[in-house]
Design a protein around this motif. Sequence first.
Motif, PDB file in Angstrom:
ATOM      1  N   ILE A  63      11.174 -23.133  15.475  1.00 57.98           N
ATOM      2  CA  ILE A  63      11.349 -23.432  14.051  1.00 57.98           C
ATOM      3  C   ILE A  63      11.891 -22.180  13.369  1.00 57.98           C
ATOM      4  O   ILE A  63      11.325 -21.090  13.511  1.00 57.98           O
ATOM      5  CB  ILE A  63      10.001 -23.810  13.394  1.00 57.98           C
ATOM      6  N   ALA A  64      12.975 -22.335  12.616  1.00 62.45           N
ATOM      7  CA  ALA A  64      13.543 -21.198  11.866  1.00 62.45           C
ATOM      8  C   ALA A  64      13.292 -21.424  10.379  1.00 62.45           C
ATOM      9  O   ALA A  64      13.467 -22.543   9.880  1.00 62.45           O
ATOM     10  CB  ALA A  64      15.037 -21.099  12.129  1.00 62.45           C
ATOM     11  N   ASN A  65      12.847 -20.352   9.695  1.00 63.24           N
ATOM     12  CA  ASN A  65      12.702 -20.448   8.249  1.00 63.24           C
ATOM     13  C   ASN A  65      14.051 -20.119   7.614  1.00 63.24           C
ATOM     14  O   ASN A  65      14.502 -18.971   7.667  1.00 63.24           O
ATOM     15  CB  ASN A  65      11.623 -19.474   7.750  1.00 63.24           C
ATOM     16  N   CYS A  66      14.674 -21.123   7.033  1.00 63.16           N
ATOM     17  CA  CYS A  66      16.035 -20.939   6.503  1.00 63.16           C
ATOM     18  C   CYS A  66      16.033 -21.087   4.990  1.00 63.16           C
ATOM     19  O   CYS A  66      15.081 -21.596   4.403  1.00 63.16           O
ATOM     20  CB  CYS A  66      16.970 -21.990   7.094  1.00 63.16           C
ATOM     21  N   LYS A  67      17.109 -20.627   4.394  1.00 62.09           N
ATOM     22  CA  LYS A  67      17.296 -20.838   2.951  1.00 62.09           C
ATOM     23  C   LYS A  67      18.409 -21.855   2.775  1.00 62.09           C
ATOM     24  O   LYS A  67      19.452 -21.751   3.421  1.00 62.09           O
ATOM     25  CB  LYS A  67      17.675 -19.527   2.263  1.00 62.09           C
ATOM     26  N   MET A  68      18.157 -22.806   1.888  1.00 61.96           N
ATOM     27  CA  MET A  68      19.162 -23.850   1.627  1.00 61.96           C
ATOM     28  C   MET A  68      19.415 -23.928   0.128  1.00 61.96           C
ATOM     29  O   MET A  68      18.493 -23.728  -0.672  1.00 61.96           O
ATOM     30  CB  MET A  68      18.642 -25.223   2.089  1.00 61.96           C
ATOM     31  N   LEU A  69      20.642 -24.261  -0.225  1.00 60.51           N
ATOM     32  CA  LEU A  69      20.978 -24.463  -1.630  1.00 60.51           C
ATOM     33  C   LEU A  69      20.095 -25.575  -2.191  1.00 60.51           C
ATOM     34  O   LEU A  69      19.950 -26.627  -1.568  1.00 60.51           O
ATOM     35  CB  LEU A  69      22.452 -24.878  -1.717  1.00 60.51           C
ATOM     36  N   LYS A  70      19.466 -25.318  -3.355  1.00 59.94           N
ATOM     37  CA  LYS A  70      18.499 -26.268  -3.899  1.00 59.94           C
ATOM     38  C   LYS A  70      19.167 -27.583  -4.321  1.00 59.94           C
ATOM     39  O   LYS A  70      18.669 -28.660  -4.052  1.00 59.94           O
ATOM     40  CB  LYS A  70      17.778 -25.639  -5.097  1.00 59.94           C
ATOM     41  N   SER A  71      20.288 -27.467  -5.014  1.00 60.23           N
ATOM     42  CA  SER A  71      21.003 -28.708  -5.342  1.00 60.23           C
ATOM     43  C   SER A  71      22.507 -28.444  -5.317  1.00 60.23           C
ATOM     44  O   SER A  71      22.949 -27.306  -5.483  1.00 60.23           O
ATOM     45  CB  SER A  71      20.563 -29.241  -6.703  1.00 60.23           C
ATOM     46  N   GLN A  72      23.246 -29.489  -5.084  1.00 60.31           N
ATOM     47  CA  GLN A  72      24.705 -29.362  -4.943  1.00 60.31           C
ATOM     48  C   GLN A  72      25.367 -29.331  -6.314  1.00 60.31           C
ATOM     49  O   GLN A  72      25.000 -30.097  -7.205  1.00 60.31           O
ATOM     50  CB  GLN A  72      25.252 -30.543  -4.138  1.00 60.31           C
ATOM     51  N   PRO A  73      26.369 -28.458  -6.494  1.00 57.02           N
ATOM     52  CA  PRO A  73      27.068 -28.419  -7.779  1.00 57.02           C
ATOM     53  C   PRO A  73      28.065 -29.569  -7.917  1.00 57.02           C
ATOM     54  O   PRO A  73      28.420 -30.207  -6.932  1.00 57.02           O
ATOM     55  CB  PRO A  73      27.821 -27.085  -7.709  1.00 57.02           C
ATOM     56  N   VAL A  74      28.483 -29.801  -9.148  1.00 58.38           N
ATOM     57  CA  VAL A  74      29.627 -30.690  -9.395  1.00 58.38           C
ATOM     58  C   VAL A  74      30.856 -29.791  -9.526  1.00 58.38           C
ATOM     59  O   VAL A  74      30.861 -28.847 -10.325  1.00 58.38           O
ATOM     60  CB  VAL A  74      29.431 -31.522 -10.682  1.00 58.38           C
ATOM     61  N   LEU A  75      31.868 -30.061  -8.722  1.00 54.98           N
ATOM     62  CA  LEU A  75      33.120 -29.294  -8.776  1.00 54.98           C
ATOM     63  C   LEU A  75      34.126 -30.094  -9.592  1.00 54.98           C
ATOM     64  O   LEU A  75      34.485 -31.212  -9.206  1.00 54.98           O
ATOM     65  CB  LEU A  75      33.670 -29.069  -7.369  1.00 54.98           C
ATOM     66  N   ALA A  76      34.542 -29.540 -10.705  1.00 55.36           N
ATOM     67  CA  ALA A  76      35.502 -30.249 -11.558  1.00 55.36           C
ATOM     68  C   ALA A  76      36.797 -29.461 -11.586  1.00 55.36           C
ATOM     69  O   ALA A  76      36.795 -28.228 -11.497  1.00 55.36           O
ATOM     70  CB  ALA A  76      34.950 -30.380 -12.974  1.00 55.36           C
ATOM     71  N   THR A  77      37.902 -30.170 -11.708  1.00 54.32           N
ATOM     72  CA  THR A  77      39.160 -29.444 -11.885  1.00 54.32           C
ATOM     73  C   THR A  77      40.093 -30.183 -12.825  1.00 54.32           C
ATOM     74  O   THR A  77      39.925 -31.378 -13.064  1.00 54.32           O
ATOM     75  CB  THR A  77      39.859 -29.167 -10.540  1.00 54.32           C
TER      76      THR A  77
END
Length: 216
Positions: A63-77
């Motif tokens: 088991i590896a203790n990892c860091k993950m992005l908490k929530s995904q951004p909205v990419l607008a252009t």
Amino acid sequence: MVINLSDQHSLISNWVSELRDVEVQNDRMRFRKNLERIGEVAAYEISKTLAWEEKEITTPLGIANCKMLKSQPVLATILRAGLGLHNGLLNYFDKGENAFISAYRKHKPDGTFEISIEYLSCPEIDGKVLIISDPMIATGASLVKAIQYLKAEGVIEEIHIVCAIACTVGIEFVLREQPKATIWCGDIDDEITGKGYIVPGLGDAGDLAFGQKMQS
Ligand code: URA
């Protein structure tokens, strides 16, 4: 807040120089690629400022203790010139949602123009981080209008703006209208022409990426 990615020596300065260079600009693929690369580096830098959480990941050996992005951004252009930067941002935030806005300068006979928005495609944006890209912040008018349209779709948690070149007056206008936004730019120029082009800037980013449009 404004972050000029050229303040520190990095490859960003090479890519911005190539974007500006009339000798290199006739290579449209390189122009688009350089915008994409700036989008990728901006994504990486922005990612350092976002919220992360710990997660246990099962590997074949434990088991590896990892860091993950908490929530995904909205990419607008903003279409069409923003597509290169957007691709770069999406290469890194590959699970991000996407929003597209058409904003263009509708020129009047007296030489002035107003920003016209005729198309908006937006995912669920409530509580999300918004990362909006536009290669050139000149007056900042189209960017501000685009953000206003997106804000009408939900309560945005934080706003990051990514551009290749920003003009000081444009930065001031955007931050007056959106004081909590962070602007990440490849470089900053001080001058703007009466027609709203940044000097020395690079010219028309949309035309350089995709070819000349018909003027209507
Ligand atoms: N849009 C461009 O493409 N170039 C500028 O200099 C200003 C706005």
